[in-house]
Motif scaffolding. Structure first.
Motif, mmCIF file in Angstrom:
data_model
loop_
_atom_site.group_PDB
_atom_site.id
_atom_site.type_symbol
_atom_site.label_atom_id
_atom_site.label_comp_id
_atom_site.label_asym_id
_atom_site.label_seq_id
_atom_site.Cartn_x
_atom_site.Cartn_y
_atom_site.Cartn_z
ATOM 1 N N GLY A 221 0.770 -1.112 0.024
ATOM 2 C CA GLY A 221 -0.141 -0.095 -0.115
ATOM 3 C C GLY A 221 0.732 1.343 -0.012
ATOM 4 O O GLY A 221 2.057 1.271 0.210
ATOM 5 N N TYR A 222 0.137 2.408 -0.136
ATOM 6 C CA TYR A 222 0.989 3.545 0.050
ATOM 7 C C TYR A 222 0.038 4.815 0.471
ATOM 8 O O TYR A 222 -1.458 4.605 0.513
ATOM 9 N N ASN A 223 0.664 5.956 0.899
ATOM 10 C CA ASN A 223 -0.497 6.663 1.493
ATOM 11 C C ASN A 223 -0.180 8.308 0.652
ATOM 12 O O ASN A 223 1.032 8.536 0.288
ATOM 13 N N GLU A 224 -1.164 9.006 0.468
ATOM 14 C CA GLU A 224 -1.006 10.301 -0.343
ATOM 15 C C GLU A 224 -1.071 11.422 0.787
ATOM 16 O O GLU A 224 -2.101 11.107 1.786
ATOM 17 N N TYR A 225 -0.474 12.291 0.854
ATOM 18 C CA TYR A 225 -0.507 13.640 1.807
ATOM 19 C C TYR A 225 -0.813 14.867 1.106
ATOM 20 O O TYR A 225 0.011 15.632 0.602
ATOM 21 N N LYS A 226 -2.236 14.971 0.937
ATOM 22 C CA LYS A 226 -2.482 16.360 0.277
ATOM 23 C C LYS A 226 -2.410 17.446 1.023
ATOM 24 O O LYS A 226 -2.959 17.307 2.253
ATOM 25 N N GLY A 227 -1.917 18.627 0.745
ATOM 26 C CA GLY A 227 -2.140 19.708 1.659
ATOM 27 C C GLY A 227 -0.965 19.804 2.671
ATOM 28 O O GLY A 227 -0.828 20.730 3.415
ATOM 29 N N THR A 228 0.059 18.927 2.726
ATOM 30 C CA THR A 228 0.852 18.754 3.734
ATOM 31 C C THR A 228 2.152 18.907 3.163
ATOM 32 O O THR A 228 2.497 18.108 2.236
ATOM 33 N N HIS A 229 3.169 19.870 3.517
ATOM 34 C CA HIS A 229 4.464 20.054 2.931
ATOM 35 C C HIS A 229 5.295 18.696 3.210
ATOM 36 O O HIS A 229 5.217 18.158 4.132
ATOM 37 N N THR A 230 6.139 18.217 2.160
ATOM 38 C CA THR A 230 6.591 16.939 2.171
ATOM 39 C C THR A 230 7.795 16.913 3.249
ATOM 40 O O THR A 230 7.904 15.911 4.040
ATOM 41 N N THR A 231 8.306 17.837 3.765
ATOM 42 C CA THR A 231 9.378 17.932 4.927
ATOM 43 C C THR A 231 8.605 17.753 6.158
ATOM 44 O O THR A 231 9.108 17.116 7.054
ATOM 45 N N ASP A 232 7.252 18.422 6.351
ATOM 46 C CA ASP A 232 6.539 18.125 7.407
ATOM 47 C C ASP A 232 6.388 16.449 7.616
ATOM 48 O O ASP A 232 6.287 15.856 8.774
ATOM 49 N N VAL A 233 5.948 15.900 6.565
ATOM 50 C CA VAL A 233 5.641 14.563 6.369
ATOM 51 C C VAL A 233 6.601 13.726 6.586
ATOM 52 O O VAL A 233 6.655 12.576 7.433
ATOM 53 N N THR A 234 7.792 14.125 6.093
ATOM 54 C CA THR A 234 9.110 13.282 6.364
ATOM 55 C C THR A 234 9.557 13.451 8.231
ATOM 56 O O THR A 234 9.591 12.303 8.699
ATOM 57 N N GLN A 235 9.360 14.526 8.556
ATOM 58 C CA GLN A 235 9.427 14.776 10.213
ATOM 59 C C GLN A 235 8.401 13.699 11.162
ATOM 60 O O GLN A 235 8.911 13.303 11.939
ATOM 61 N N GLU A 236 7.395 13.913 10.531
ATOM 62 C CA GLU A 236 6.233 12.989 11.310
ATOM 63 C C GLU A 236 6.665 11.528 11.300
ATOM 64 O O GLU A 236 6.851 11.059 12.232
ATOM 65 N N LYS A 237 6.934 10.969 10.085
ATOM 66 C CA LYS A 237 7.547 9.754 9.834
ATOM 67 C C LYS A 237 8.739 9.232 10.786
ATOM 68 O O LYS A 237 8.851 8.370 11.350
ATOM 69 N N ALA A 238 9.687 10.242 10.637
ATOM 70 C CA ALA A 238 10.997 9.924 11.282
ATOM 71 C C ALA A 238 10.569 9.863 12.733
ATOM 72 O O ALA A 238 11.512 9.047 13.534
ATOM 73 N N LEU A 239 9.961 10.757 13.541
ATOM 74 C CA LEU A 239 9.651 10.872 14.712
ATOM 75 C C LEU A 239 8.951 9.677 15.097
ATOM 76 O O LEU A 239 9.270 8.921 16.457
ATOM 77 N N SER A 240 8.199 9.047 14.380
ATOM 78 C CA SER A 240 7.402 7.899 14.980
ATOM 79 C C SER A 240 8.279 6.577 14.753
ATOM 80 O O SER A 240 8.277 5.953 15.545
ATOM 81 N N MET A 241 9.214 6.670 13.899
ATOM 82 C CA MET A 241 10.194 5.734 13.688
ATOM 83 C C MET A 241 11.222 5.922 14.999
ATOM 84 O O MET A 241 11.559 4.708 15.552
#
Length: 601
Positions: A221-241
């Protein structure tokens, strides 16, 4: 406790016979009451102490203690790799957190280089510890590069996470991996192997800043992040990991790879959209007007030397690109601060190596070039590298020559994992002892293959015949650049006197400007540099780390100073010369002329 009136005092009467004659039940009741009052008093004191402690902790900004002890088997490694970040055009000036949290606490390297100034081959070079001409991933797209080429070369079982996970260490990745990774590869054997947890940017939305697509750890699967800056998505994922990694109590390796400040590729080529928090913060910023910015006289070689001066419209594009890049880089600086704080919150910051770098550099108006990369010049190849961690020297600036080829060996050494036998690089010095005694080589091998004559940069310049082999040679006493293009042109710059690479001494030597090196003519120097580059353009393993030993297996020469001895003039002059049969789009050995040199003796 008994009150004072119940206790015998001098001058008072003894207890009456009535008191002495109380029944056992009454006495037990009184004792029980005293105990209850004692427990209540102790409880009140405890509540007051806890309240004071919490209040003091909040006032001093103390951190919440981890909920468990973290007994890591060894140090962790966190790598932050940006995309297309320059070092020489002021990008680091908007990164106070990186400079303070990493630079002041570790080592900043001024002579760190990518060996291919293009995302995909550079990242493969980083992840494998092998030169691009040995990985055979030399482009960003097929048939010579991209994720499919990575798979075809068998590298999905022969790169960093494989060796690290085989050692029992957890592995994590959040962000951009390689060009060409798309929805065809979201599961099974074509998904990037050996990551404990991973979320990769997916083409074609890798460079869609507010509509990015992300893989889901190989589950298809994959997820789309509409309306959220890609750097913010990267940070969110990195913090969760990081939460998962720290909570496991195990040793881990993590890469965080924001796609910024790469140009956006949605509906054309555009400057990277800025995160909301940084919009307008650098309004009016202009690309640095360095001496080689849109110079009055042409510079460089091959097609670069024929570029016209940039128009006002193109200069505006340069400035807008620079402004928007700063906003994106500042956002990454915030992300680094957040990651460091998370490590500190878990109590593992001091047991974690943090490496900050980019896949390649970027030029903006230099040599009359519109914003882009892929060129052999210093803006494109000299990139940031900062390291902090256990036993890393603090607040040091190092000029030790090193490159992305050295990064995989360095990371494995940090983690305590054995190095691979076929590495072309070697670990970089980072402790006080290593820095003071380093024998790291003086050279960096840089190479590139034609980008397919496709438009590059915002001004749509075509990079014709953009195939070259280049050498950076540096020590405390000298700094040289030497290159050979597939069209036959050669370049030489003495970087001490021409750091902007404006005067190619193999093309436009001014009259009366004879120069000597080590008491010999510059022509003799050129023969030595050509021979050294002949070794490096086809080197493997030891010959990449110590090319002089290929030329002088008896150890007669170990550096450029020794090579300048007149005893070796004929030996160097008669060496095979670098040549190409054609300016082909990728690494094809048959098209790249002689592959070996003559050994002395």
């Amino acid at each position: 406790m008994p009150s004072s009136k119940d206790m015998s005092q001098p001058g008072t009467s003894p207890p009456s016979s009535r008191d002495s004659g109380r029944g056992s039940t009454e006495k037990a009741s009184e004792a029980s009451g005293r105990k209850r009052r004692l427990f209540v008093l102790i409880g009140i004191v405890c509540i007051i102490v806890v309240a004071l402690a919490l209040g003091l902790g909040l006032g001093l900004g103390l951190k919440k203690a981890p909920e468990r002890e973290y007994n890591h088997k060894g140090p962790n490694v966190l790598v932050v790799m940006t995309d297309d970040q320059d070092m020489l055009l002021d990008s680091m000036s908007v990164m106070p957190n990186v400079q303070k949290l990493l630079g002041e606490e570790g080592v900043t390297y001024s002579k760190h280089y990518c060996t291919v100034a293009w995302c995909c081959p550079s990242r493969v070079n980083f992840l494998t510890g092998r030169a691009a001409h040995n990985t055979n991933v030399t482009s960003g797209h097929l048939p010579y590069g991209g994720w499919k080429k990575f798979l075809e070369e068998g590298l999905n079982s022969k790169y960093l996470p494989v060796w690290i996970s085989n050692a029992g260490i957890r592995t994590y990745y959040a962000g951009k991996l390689l060009n060409g990774f798309n929805k065809m590869y979201l599961q099974g054997s074509t998904y990037p192997s050996s990551w404990t947890d991973s979320s990769f940017l997916i083409d074609p939305a890798t460079y869609y800043y507010y509509d990015s697509w992300w893989s889901n750890n190989g589950n298809g699967g994959y997820n789309e992040y509409k309306g959220t800056h890609t750097t913010d998505v990267t940070q969110e994922k990195a913090l969760s990991m990081l939460d998962d990694a720290a909570s496991s109590g195990d040793q881990f390796f993590m890469m965080v790879a924001p796609v910024a400040p790469h140009q956006e590729l949605k509906g054309g080529v555009k400057p990277p959209p800025v995160p909301e928090a940084w919009r307008g913060k650098f309004a009016g910023a202009k690309a640095p007007r360095t001496p080689n910015f849109n110079p009055d006289s042409p510079s460089g070689a091959s097609w670069v030397r024929n570029l016209p001066k940039l128009s006002e419209k193109k200069l505006d594009i340069c400035d807008k690109t620079f402004e928007d890049r700063l906003g994106n880089i500042a956002a990454i600086d915030d992300m680094v601060s957040t990651l460091v704080q998370k490590l500190d919150d878990y109590g593992i910051l001091n047991n974690t190596y943090i490496l900050y770098t980019s896949d390649n550099g970027f030029h903006i108006g230099n040599h009359r070039l519109s914003p882009g990369k892929r060129c052999p010049y210093e803006e494109d190849i000299n990139i940031p590298l900062l390291i902090r961690g256990p036993n890393v020297a603090k607040g040091k600036n190092s000029s030790i020559t090193n490159s992305h080829t050295d990064m995989a060996p360095t990371i494995l050494q940090m983690l305590g994992v054995p190095l691979q036998d076929d590495f072309d690089g070697q670990p970089i010095a980072y402790t006080e002892e290593q820095l003071s005694g380093s024998t790291k080589s003086e050279h960096v091998n840089v190479e590139f293959w034609n980008a397919g004559n496709t438009p590059i940069g915002l001004a749509k310049h075509d990079y014709y015949n953009n195939t070259y082999k280049a050498l950076r040679l540096m020590s405390d006493e000298q700094s040289f650049y030497y290159s050979t293009w597939c069209t036959g042109e050669r370049e030489f710059y003495d970087m001490r006197t021409d750091s902007q690479q404006l005067h190619n001494r193999l093309a436009d030597k001014p009259e009366g400007s004879a120069v000597e090196y080590y008491g010999r003519s510059e022509r003799e120097l050129f023969h030595r540099l050509e021979a050294l580059l002949m070794v490096l353009k086809s080197c493997k393993m030891d010959s990449c780390r110590d090319p002089w030993a290929t030329l002088f297996p008896g150890g007669e020469v170990v550096d450029i100073r020794g090579a300048m001895n007149s005893t070796y003039d004929a030996f160097f002059k008669d060496q095979p010369k670098i040549s190409y049969s054609s300016c082909i789009d990728g690494h094809v050995v048959a098209e790249e002329g002689p592959q070996t040199v003559m050994a002395f003796g």
